[in-house]
Design an enzyme around this catalytic site. Sequence first.
Site, short mmCIF file in Angstrom:
data_model
loop_
_atom_site.label_atom_id
_atom_site.label_comp_id
_atom_site.label_asym_id
_atom_site.label_seq_id
_atom_site.Cartn_x
_atom_site.Cartn_y
_atom_site.Cartn_z
N THR A 70 48.24 38.57 47.08
CA THR A 70 48.02 39.28 48.33
C THR A 70 48.68 40.65 48.27
O THR A 70 49.47 40.93 47.35
CB THR A 70 48.55 38.44 49.52
OG1 THR A 70 48.23 39.10 50.74
CG2 THR A 70 50.06 38.26 49.44
N CYS A 71 48.35 41.52 49.23
CA CYS A 71 48.95 42.86 49.27
C CYS A 71 48.72 43.42 50.67
O CYS A 71 48.77 42.69 51.65
CB CYS A 71 48.38 43.76 48.18
SG CYS A 71 46.58 44.03 48.32
N GLY A 72 48.44 44.73 50.78
CA GLY A 72 48.18 45.32 52.08
C GLY A 72 46.76 45.11 52.56
O GLY A 72 46.52 44.70 53.69
#
Length: 285
Positions: A240-242
């Site tokens: 996951t990330c932004g």
Amino acid sequence: MALDDPKTLVSTDWLASHMRDPDLRIIDASWYMASEGRDAKAEYDASHIPGARFFDIDEISDARSSLAHMAPSTEKFMSRMRALGIGDGHQIVVYDGSGIFSAPRVWWLFRLMGQMDIAVLDGGMVKWVAEGREVEDLPPVIRDRHMMVRFQNQMVKDATQVAGAAKLGAPQIVDARSPGRFSGAEAEPRPGMRAGHIPGSLNVFYKDLLNADNTMKKPAALKAAFEAGGVDLSKPVINTCGSGITACVLALAFERIGKSDHSVYDGSWNEWGAAPTMPIATGEA
């Protein structure tokens, strides 16, 4: 794993030596944060690797979603790739203007659609230009090519699946954002977004997988970076990330070390951080 692997990562030397291969197709997948003030399409129009097509990450996405650049439907993907003259039997090399940043997102999208013959250009346009290699401003010659898509459901996760993983502690959730954003010490770049991370997630900043020149580290160093972040490489992972861009840098790095049991939370913090019912944690992992 050898440096030049046409299914994960290839060097500028490799690309230069294969430029005239009849079934090679090159994609410019540059995408920038709004704060950078850069126009990816304008930069492509002014200068790109010869023959490169421009892949618009924001446009080739799910227009029905309120979230940024979510994966498109198979039909839309096939339609857009036909328009770019990219299809079955092509070896694809994708690059971006940052080195390694947004190109892995397009690499992951192709794999999500069952297209495996795609590699990221190590060091991207930055390294290509620094080495004095050829660029042009001409539009590519496009010829239609059919593409067969086989959507790989196991490669993508939604908020419900991630919430289940957070509750059960499996699969592991690995966040590619900076330590400051992960801990909640830094404000999110999107207005109104809560700060912090998914409870129980681990933090491996995507830049820790790259060298100073924005090429990807060797497999042994990638393994060390993941292990330093607390990742158990014997167990499955959700990246996951932004907004689903740099999570794909993690995905590429996992493939480089021979780990295939990983997926991407496409909504990422863009979805989780905006949903008031989703729990968040702050502080270091």
